[in-house]
Design an enzyme around this catalytic site. Sequence first.
Site, PDB file in Angstrom:
ATOM      1  N   ASP A  89      63.942  27.489 -47.694  1.00 43.64           N
ATOM      2  CA  ASP A  89      64.032  26.878 -49.019  1.00 43.64           C
ATOM      3  C   ASP A  89      63.717  25.392 -48.880  1.00 43.64           C
ATOM      4  OD1 ASP A  89      64.976  29.390 -49.667  1.00 43.64           O
ATOM      5  OD2 ASP A  89      66.685  28.657 -50.841  1.00 43.64           O
ATOM      6  N   LYS A 152      62.362  27.721 -57.095  1.00 47.43           N
ATOM      7  CA  LYS A 152      63.820  27.664 -57.170  1.00 47.43           C
ATOM      8  C   LYS A 152      64.221  26.455 -58.009  1.00 47.43           C
ATOM      9  CE  LYS A 152      67.732  26.910 -53.969  1.00 47.43           C
ATOM     10  NZ  LYS A 152      68.118  26.846 -52.544  1.00 47.43           N
ATOM     11  N   LYS A 181      64.242  31.782 -58.178  1.00 42.08           N
ATOM     12  CA  LYS A 181      65.623  31.696 -57.708  1.00 42.08           C
ATOM     13  C   LYS A 181      66.368  30.652 -58.539  1.00 42.08           C
ATOM     14  CE  LYS A 181      68.489  30.510 -53.678  1.00 42.08           C
ATOM     15  NZ  LYS A 181      68.516  30.249 -52.221  1.00 42.08           N
TER      16      LYS A 181
END
Length: 214
Positions: A89, A152, A181
């Site tokens: 991430d 995300k 996400k």
Amino acid sequence: MITSKYFDHTILKAEATKEQVLKICDEALAHDFASVCVNQYYTKLVADRLKGSDVKVCTVVGFPLGMSDTRVKAYETKAAIEDGATEIDMVINVGALKDKEYDYVRNEIRTLKEICGKDIVLKVILETCLLTDEEKKKACELSQEAGADFVKTSTGFGSGGAKAEDVALMKKTVGSKMGVKASGGIHTAKEAEAMIDAGASRLGTSATLAIIQE
């Protein structure tokens, strides 16, 4: 319906101890969550604990500000993968995005995805609380062009977390080609359901057990 595989069981606070991280791992194993998400320092510990399971090892890169050089993020990514990370991430360079340095932002994401290859999932953290809707959309487009797997919403360390309207905008922009996400400030089953209804296919939260138990 919320299933366990929506969740990246997360512990990213600076004061997280080995004992706390291992507890998160054991909870993820017991409930079959999608991943355990940690800072780089704990990647190998988590990989060892989760070995043999289908719970993924997620490590953050350029966290939480995203302002380190691409070379630094690339090194972090390589180190995380060497230590057993199966998902990365990364935080984008928000300043570069706002300066419309789109080639830089796209190339940075592409560089990290090339390191990840096809087997390691790359999620791109936009930090939506700092962006206009047009900037959110552009960040999603750049992430898609660069070959990332997910976009995300948030680090959880900014001035705001995930919002359903941001998730919906991101999902509308990337379509079915990427995952979305939602992360940051998700504490209840109602909030989790709102994110899923808006288009999230993964949720990052440290309140996973409380949500599942609801």
